[in-house]
Design an enzyme around this catalytic site. Structure first.
Site, PDB file in Angstrom:
ATOM      1  N   GLY A 138       0.833  -1.197   0.000  1.00  0.00           N
ATOM      2  CA  GLY A 138       0.000   0.000   0.000  1.00  0.00           C
ATOM      3  C   GLY A 138       0.862   1.239   0.000  1.00  0.00           C
ATOM      4  O   GLY A 138       2.018   1.209   0.454  1.00  0.00           O
ATOM      5  N   GLN A 195       2.860   9.933   1.166  1.00  0.00           N
ATOM      6  CA  GLN A 195       4.147   9.235   1.316  1.00  0.00           C
ATOM      7  C   GLN A 195       5.111   9.565   0.179  1.00  0.00           C
ATOM      8  O   GLN A 195       6.309   9.268   0.284  1.00  0.00           O
ATOM      9  CB  GLN A 195       3.935   7.720   1.381  1.00  0.00           C
ATOM     10  CG  GLN A 195       3.272   7.263   2.674  1.00  0.00           C
ATOM     11  CD  GLN A 195       3.245   5.754   2.745  1.00  0.00           C
ATOM     12  OE1 GLN A 195       2.329   5.122   2.235  1.00  0.00           O
ATOM     13  NE2 GLN A 195       4.257   5.164   3.357  1.00  0.00           N
ATOM     14  N   CYS A 214       5.876   0.123   7.801  1.00  0.00           N
ATOM     15  CA  CYS A 214       5.487   1.209   6.901  1.00  0.00           C
ATOM     16  C   CYS A 214       6.708   1.686   6.134  1.00  0.00           C
ATOM     17  O   CYS A 214       7.780   1.845   6.718  1.00  0.00           O
ATOM     18  CB  CYS A 214       4.902   2.342   7.726  1.00  0.00           C
ATOM     19  SG  CYS A 214       4.458   3.781   6.760  1.00  0.00           S
ATOM     20  N   LEU A 215       6.536   1.933   4.830  1.00  0.00           N
ATOM     21  CA  LEU A 215       7.652   2.399   3.992  1.00  0.00           C
ATOM     22  C   LEU A 215       8.190   3.749   4.473  1.00  0.00           C
ATOM     23  O   LEU A 215       9.351   4.065   4.243  1.00  0.00           O
ATOM     24  CB  LEU A 215       7.195   2.519   2.528  1.00  0.00           C
ATOM     25  CG  LEU A 215       6.771   1.213   1.846  1.00  0.00           C
ATOM     26  CD1 LEU A 215       6.145   1.494   0.491  1.00  0.00           C
ATOM     27  CD2 LEU A 215       7.947   0.258   1.716  1.00  0.00           C
ATOM     28  N   HIS A 240      -4.499   1.191   7.571  1.00  0.00           N
ATOM     29  CA  HIS A 240      -3.154   1.779   7.567  1.00  0.00           C
ATOM     30  C   HIS A 240      -3.090   2.967   6.595  1.00  0.00           C
ATOM     31  O   HIS A 240      -2.621   4.050   6.955  1.00  0.00           O
ATOM     32  CB  HIS A 240      -2.138   0.693   7.183  1.00  0.00           C
ATOM     33  CG  HIS A 240      -0.705   1.134   7.209  1.00  0.00           C
ATOM     34  ND1 HIS A 240       0.213   0.613   8.088  1.00  0.00           N
ATOM     35  CD2 HIS A 240      -0.027   2.042   6.461  1.00  0.00           C
ATOM     36  CE1 HIS A 240       1.394   1.199   7.875  1.00  0.00           C
ATOM     37  NE2 HIS A 240       1.268   2.059   6.887  1.00  0.00           N
ATOM     38  N   GLU A 241      -3.595   2.754   5.364  1.00  0.00           N
ATOM     39  CA  GLU A 241      -3.519   3.828   4.350  1.00  0.00           C
ATOM     40  C   GLU A 241      -4.446   4.983   4.698  1.00  0.00           C
ATOM     41  O   GLU A 241      -4.068   6.150   4.528  1.00  0.00           O
ATOM     42  CB  GLU A 241      -3.828   3.278   2.950  1.00  0.00           C
ATOM     43  CG  GLU A 241      -2.891   2.194   2.451  1.00  0.00           C
ATOM     44  CD  GLU A 241      -1.412   2.472   2.688  1.00  0.00           C
ATOM     45  OE1 GLU A 241      -0.983   3.640   2.612  1.00  0.00           O
ATOM     46  OE2 GLU A 241      -0.673   1.498   2.968  1.00  0.00           O
ATOM     47  N   HIS A 268      -2.764   7.160   7.140  1.00  0.00           N
ATOM     48  CA  HIS A 268      -1.832   8.112   6.498  1.00  0.00           C
ATOM     49  C   HIS A 268      -2.568   9.360   6.011  1.00  0.00           C
ATOM     50  O   HIS A 268      -2.100  10.479   6.204  1.00  0.00           O
ATOM     51  CB  HIS A 268      -1.158   7.464   5.279  1.00  0.00           C
ATOM     52  CG  HIS A 268       0.054   6.645   5.613  1.00  0.00           C
ATOM     53  ND1 HIS A 268       1.141   7.161   6.275  1.00  0.00           N
ATOM     54  CD2 HIS A 268       0.357   5.346   5.361  1.00  0.00           C
ATOM     55  CE1 HIS A 268       2.064   6.214   6.414  1.00  0.00           C
ATOM     56  NE2 HIS A 268       1.603   5.097   5.877  1.00  0.00           N
TER      57      HIS A 268
HETATM   58 NI    NI Z   1       2.525   3.259   5.775  1.00  0.00          NI
END
Ligand code: NI
Length: 168
Positions: A46, A51, A93-94, A135-136, A139
């Site tokens: 995702g 991000q 998370c990235l 999660h997304e 963000h």
């Molecule tokens: Ni994330």
């Protein structure tokens, strides 16, 4: 298509709610293609627009990371309309490199969102899909998964995450 640099914890674009998507024209289509490419290259399941430094309530999800057709989802202006049950799993998370934490999420969610053309859709997710949706959407609301932790655990996780991000 371009692989865009992923911004990490500490960048203010990740800590504020994103602006709604209103224009579903060619620029948005190009952004979605870049987000897809960036997510697959990472690799990740995702990616939210903030991000890659874009302040828009837009995210992409593909639990198969491009391996299976029909698993790619675009969610624009998403909101959770129903949630039930509970699951606790390790999450990462990235934008929070080098750390992972066990967090509790709903087991099932229903999400109302617009697709890449602006058409209103309803997505139901269970297990990992419910986790990815939460999660997304987190963000896009300016939150990290670390915000699901409480008290001292949350403080420690944030300290660890900020330190790891600096060392990247
Ligand atoms: Ni994330």
């Amino acid at each position: 298509m371009t692989i865009r640099p992923i911004v990490t914890i500490g960048d203010p674009v990740l800590s504020a709610p994103c602006k709604p998507v209103t224009d579903f024209g060619p620029e948005l289509q190009a952004l979605i293609r870049d987000m897809k490419e960036t997510m697959y290259a990472a690799p990740g399941v995702g990616l939210a627009a903030n991000q890659i430094g874009v302040d828009l309530a837009l995210a992409v999800i593909d639990l198969s990371v491009g391996e299976e057709p029909g698993r790619f989802f675009v969610i624009a202006n998403p909101r959770i309309t129903a949630a039930e049950g509970e699951q606790s799993e390790e999450e990462a998370c990235l934008s929070v490199p080098g750390v992972s934490e066990e967090v509790t999420r709903p087991l099932r969610v229903r999400v109302a969102a617009q697709d890449e053309r602006g058409v209103e859709r309803e997505i139901e997710g269970e297990g990992l899909m419910a986790r990815a949706l939460c999660h997304e959407i987190g963000h896009l609301n300016g939150r990290f998964y670390l915000d699901e932790l409480k008290g001292l655990k949350k403080n420690l996780a944030y300290r660890k995450a900020r330190k790891a991000a600096k060392e990247e």
